[in-house]
Design a protein around this motif. Sequence first.
Motif, PDB file in Angstrom:
ATOM      1  N   GLY A  86       0.793  -1.223   0.000  1.00  0.00           N
ATOM      2  CA  GLY A  86       0.000   0.000   0.000  1.00  0.00           C
ATOM      3  C   GLY A  86       0.826   1.275   0.000  1.00  0.00           C
ATOM      4  N   ALA A  87       2.116   1.165  -0.298  1.00  0.00           N
ATOM      5  CA  ALA A  87       3.025   2.316  -0.193  1.00  0.00           C
ATOM      6  C   ALA A  87       2.621   3.473  -1.094  1.00  0.00           C
ATOM      7  CB  ALA A  87       4.455   1.885  -0.487  1.00  0.00           C
ATOM      8  N   PHE A  88       2.079   3.167  -2.290  1.00  0.00           N
ATOM      9  CA  PHE A  88       1.732   4.222  -3.247  1.00  0.00           C
ATOM     10  C   PHE A  88       0.224   4.374  -3.454  1.00  0.00           C
ATOM     11  CE2 PHE A  88       5.847   2.448  -4.965  1.00  0.00           C
ATOM     12  CZ  PHE A  88       6.648   3.480  -4.479  1.00  0.00           C
ATOM     13  N   SER A  89      -0.555   3.569  -2.771  1.00  0.00           N
ATOM     14  CA  SER A  89      -1.993   3.481  -3.067  1.00  0.00           C
ATOM     15  C   SER A  89      -2.764   4.770  -2.782  1.00  0.00           C
ATOM     16  CB  SER A  89      -2.622   2.318  -2.295  1.00  0.00           C
ATOM     17  OG  SER A  89      -2.462   2.505  -0.890  1.00  0.00           O
ATOM     18  N   LYS A  90      -2.265   5.611  -1.875  1.00  0.00           N
ATOM     19  CA  LYS A  90      -2.970   6.846  -1.530  1.00  0.00           C
ATOM     20  C   LYS A  90      -2.485   8.067  -2.315  1.00  0.00           C
ATOM     21  CE  LYS A  90      -4.151   5.370   3.156  1.00  0.00           C
ATOM     22  NZ  LYS A  90      -4.061   5.683   4.610  1.00  0.00           N
ATOM     23  N   LEU A  91      -1.580   7.836  -3.241  1.00  0.00           N
ATOM     24  CA  LEU A  91      -1.019   8.953  -4.010  1.00  0.00           C
ATOM     25  C   LEU A  91      -1.883   9.193  -5.250  1.00  0.00           C
ATOM     26  CD1 LEU A  91       2.784   8.104  -3.673  1.00  0.00           C
ATOM     27  CD2 LEU A  91       1.353   9.513  -2.202  1.00  0.00           C
ATOM     28  N   VAL A  92      -2.983   9.861  -5.044  1.00  0.00           N
ATOM     29  CA  VAL A  92      -3.993  10.003  -6.099  1.00  0.00           C
ATOM     30  C   VAL A  92      -3.558  10.963  -7.208  1.00  0.00           C
ATOM     31  CG1 VAL A  92      -5.909   9.422  -4.584  1.00  0.00           C
ATOM     32  CG2 VAL A  92      -5.155  11.797  -4.736  1.00  0.00           C
ATOM     33  N   ASN A  93      -2.495  11.732  -6.979  1.00  0.00           N
ATOM     34  CA  ASN A  93      -2.013  12.673  -7.996  1.00  0.00           C
ATOM     35  C   ASN A  93      -0.677  12.263  -8.608  1.00  0.00           C
ATOM     36  OD1 ASN A  93      -4.118  14.751  -7.866  1.00  0.00           O
ATOM     37  ND2 ASN A  93      -3.399  15.076  -5.783  1.00  0.00           N
ATOM     38  N   ASN A 140      -3.623   4.839  -9.871  1.00  0.00           N
ATOM     39  CA  ASN A 140      -4.325   4.845 -11.159  1.00  0.00           C
ATOM     40  C   ASN A 140      -3.967   6.012 -12.067  1.00  0.00           C
ATOM     41  OD1 ASN A 140      -5.688   2.486 -10.530  1.00  0.00           O
ATOM     42  ND2 ASN A 140      -7.415   3.579  -9.606  1.00  0.00           N
ATOM     43  N   MET A 141      -3.398   7.092 -11.515  1.00  0.00           N
ATOM     44  CA  MET A 141      -3.142   8.289 -12.319  1.00  0.00           C
ATOM     45  C   MET A 141      -1.768   8.296 -12.975  1.00  0.00           C
ATOM     46  SD  MET A 141      -5.953   9.933 -12.177  1.00  0.00           S
ATOM     47  CE  MET A 141      -5.617  11.620 -12.682  1.00  0.00           C
ATOM     48  N   LEU A 142      -1.017   7.216 -12.822  1.00  0.00           N
ATOM     49  CA  LEU A 142       0.332   7.178 -13.399  1.00  0.00           C
ATOM     50  C   LEU A 142       0.319   7.397 -14.910  1.00  0.00           C
ATOM     51  CD1 LEU A 142       2.429   4.310 -11.721  1.00  0.00           C
ATOM     52  CD2 LEU A 142       2.756   6.794 -11.530  1.00  0.00           C
ATOM     53  N   VAL A 143       1.254   8.223 -15.361  1.00  0.00           N
ATOM     54  CA  VAL A 143       1.477   8.435 -16.792  1.00  0.00           C
ATOM     55  C   VAL A 143       2.766   7.728 -17.224  1.00  0.00           C
ATOM     56  CG1 VAL A 143       1.920  10.172 -18.573  1.00  0.00           C
ATOM     57  CG2 VAL A 143       0.236  10.629 -16.782  1.00  0.00           C
ATOM     58  N   SER A 144       3.747   7.690 -16.332  1.00  0.00           N
ATOM     59  CA  SER A 144       5.030   7.066 -16.643  1.00  0.00           C
ATOM     60  C   SER A 144       5.483   6.203 -15.473  1.00  0.00           C
ATOM     61  CB  SER A 144       6.083   8.140 -16.940  1.00  0.00           C
ATOM     62  OG  SER A 144       7.352   7.558 -17.148  1.00  0.00           O
ATOM     63  N   PHE A 145       5.857   4.951 -15.784  1.00  0.00           N
ATOM     64  CA  PHE A 145       6.404   4.046 -14.771  1.00  0.00           C
ATOM     65  C   PHE A 145       7.672   3.422 -15.317  1.00  0.00           C
ATOM     66  CE2 PHE A 145       6.769  -0.213 -12.804  1.00  0.00           C
ATOM     67  CZ  PHE A 145       6.962   0.205 -11.493  1.00  0.00           C
ATOM     68  N   ASN A 146       8.759   3.564 -14.558  1.00  0.00           N
ATOM     69  CA  ASN A 146      10.058   3.069 -15.016  1.00  0.00           C
ATOM     70  C   ASN A 146      10.668   2.187 -13.940  1.00  0.00           C
ATOM     71  OD1 ASN A 146      12.684   2.672 -15.969  1.00  0.00           O
ATOM     72  ND2 ASN A 146      12.808   4.728 -16.851  1.00  0.00           N
ATOM     73  N   ALA A 147      10.810   0.899 -14.266  1.00  0.00           N
ATOM     74  CA  ALA A 147      11.463  -0.047 -13.354  1.00  0.00           C
ATOM     75  C   ALA A 147      12.537  -0.833 -14.093  1.00  0.00           C
ATOM     76  CB  ALA A 147      10.436  -0.984 -12.731  1.00  0.00           C
ATOM     77  N   ASN A 148      13.200  -0.180 -15.040  1.00  0.00           N
ATOM     78  CA  ASN A 148      14.330  -0.808 -15.720  1.00  0.00           C
ATOM     79  C   ASN A 148      15.413  -1.202 -14.714  1.00  0.00           C
ATOM     80  OD1 ASN A 148      13.277  -0.520 -18.301  1.00  0.00           O
ATOM     81  ND2 ASN A 148      14.385   1.352 -18.759  1.00  0.00           N
ATOM     82  N   PHE A 149      16.173  -2.230 -15.059  1.00  0.00           N
ATOM     83  CA  PHE A 149      17.336  -2.642 -14.264  1.00  0.00           C
ATOM     84  C   PHE A 149      16.960  -2.982 -12.819  1.00  0.00           C
ATOM     85  CE2 PHE A 149      19.232  -0.217 -17.732  1.00  0.00           C
ATOM     86  CZ  PHE A 149      20.242  -1.076 -18.149  1.00  0.00           C
ATOM     87  N   ASN A 150      16.035  -3.924 -12.701  1.00  0.00           N
ATOM     88  CA  ASN A 150      15.716  -4.521 -11.413  1.00  0.00           C
ATOM     89  C   ASN A 150      15.834  -6.038 -11.562  1.00  0.00           C
ATOM     90  OD1 ASN A 150      14.580  -2.654  -9.055  1.00  0.00           O
ATOM     91  ND2 ASN A 150      14.026  -1.683 -11.000  1.00  0.00           N
ATOM     92  N   LYS A 151      15.125  -6.767 -10.705  1.00  0.00           N
ATOM     93  CA  LYS A 151      15.126  -8.228 -10.781  1.00  0.00           C
ATOM     94  C   LYS A 151      13.689  -8.746 -10.818  1.00  0.00           C
ATOM     95  CE  LYS A 151      19.502  -8.552  -8.254  1.00  0.00           C
ATOM     96  NZ  LYS A 151      20.210  -9.132  -7.081  1.00  0.00           N
ATOM     97  N   LEU A 152      12.827  -7.992 -11.498  1.00  0.00           N
ATOM     98  CA  LEU A 152      11.404  -8.323 -11.529  1.00  0.00           C
ATOM     99  C   LEU A 152      11.162  -9.669 -12.199  1.00  0.00           C
ATOM    100  CD1 LEU A 152       9.873  -4.866 -12.500  1.00  0.00           C
ATOM    101  CD2 LEU A 152       9.820  -5.966 -10.252  1.00  0.00           C
ATOM    102  N   ARG A 153      10.311 -10.463 -11.564  1.00  0.00           N
ATOM    103  CA  ARG A 153       9.926 -11.766 -12.092  1.00  0.00           C
ATOM    104  C   ARG A 153       8.432 -11.779 -12.371  1.00  0.00           C
ATOM    105  NH1 ARG A 153      13.244 -14.906  -7.304  1.00  0.00           N
ATOM    106  NH2 ARG A 153      15.346 -14.254  -7.982  1.00  0.00           N
ATOM    107  N   THR A 154       8.025 -12.635 -13.276  1.00  0.00           N
ATOM    108  CA  THR A 154       6.625 -12.679 -13.672  1.00  0.00           C
ATOM    109  C   THR A 154       5.716 -12.964 -12.487  1.00  0.00           C
ATOM    110  OG1 THR A 154       7.168 -13.338 -15.933  1.00  0.00           O
ATOM    111  CG2 THR A 154       4.962 -13.881 -15.148  1.00  0.00           C
TER     112      THR A 154
END
Length: 267
Positions: free
Chosen positions: A132-139, A158-172
């Motif tokens: 829930g770290a970002f869930s209340k950031l409505v803007n 829900n209001m995100l326009v740009s999300f960047n998580a390059n160079f992590n270890k994200l798994r499906t």
Amino acid sequence: MMQLRTLIFTSVMIPWILSSAAQDEYMEARKPKRDIMTQPDYAFPQDSDTDPAGPKADELPTCLLCVCLIGSVYCEDVSPEMSSVPALPKETAYLYARFNKITKIRNRDFADMATLKVIELSGNLIADIEDGAFSKLVNLEELTLTDNRLTKLPILPNMLVSFNANFNKLRTQGVKATAFKKLTRLAYLYLGNNELTAVPQLPESLHVVHLHNNKISTITDDTFCKGNTSHYIRHNLDQVRLDGNPLKLSHHPNSFICLQYLPLGWN
């Protein structure tokens, strides 16, 4: 004869000595006197409880560690090392905290920060983000988590326009299939250089999606298009990167018929 010499010496030399001493005394009195200034002692008190390494980042006020302007906080490469998100002024709209030692994002870090529009946390050591770290950031419009240690993603606002998580270890298994589907304003999605084996569902609003240098080996006719219709066109999506994956695009000819531009990748 000796008495005469003594008399001459006494009458000549004593006045000369006295006059010389008087002259020296007079010259000394004429010299400007120099004031002796004592310097204040700025040394830290040597109490037994004092940490010889100095105060830690989380013990100092945020705007002493960082540069705080109206609505913006810049905490980049902070010394002493910053290992957690600092307390932010209530009016903060832009947070730039790159190149620190932040390891975790907690729910309380941004709980009362509805004014935030941009969060930039590249180049930290973030391995965990509470759901829930970002869930209340409505803007919140831009969230950048490049070059961290994430294996999974939290719920995104829900209001995100740009999300960047390059160079992590994200798994499906750490990225829900619908993680981005409901982000109806998302235009730029960067998930390159991770460990994904599948493409998540992509919102219609996307203009750019980067999935290069992952472990994606297969896609379907529904990954980017709608396999049950040939009339569907994705008008917004004009850049797709799939290069650096164990995926041969020519084996999936019907997967891109709705795109105006072919993806970058191995043909």
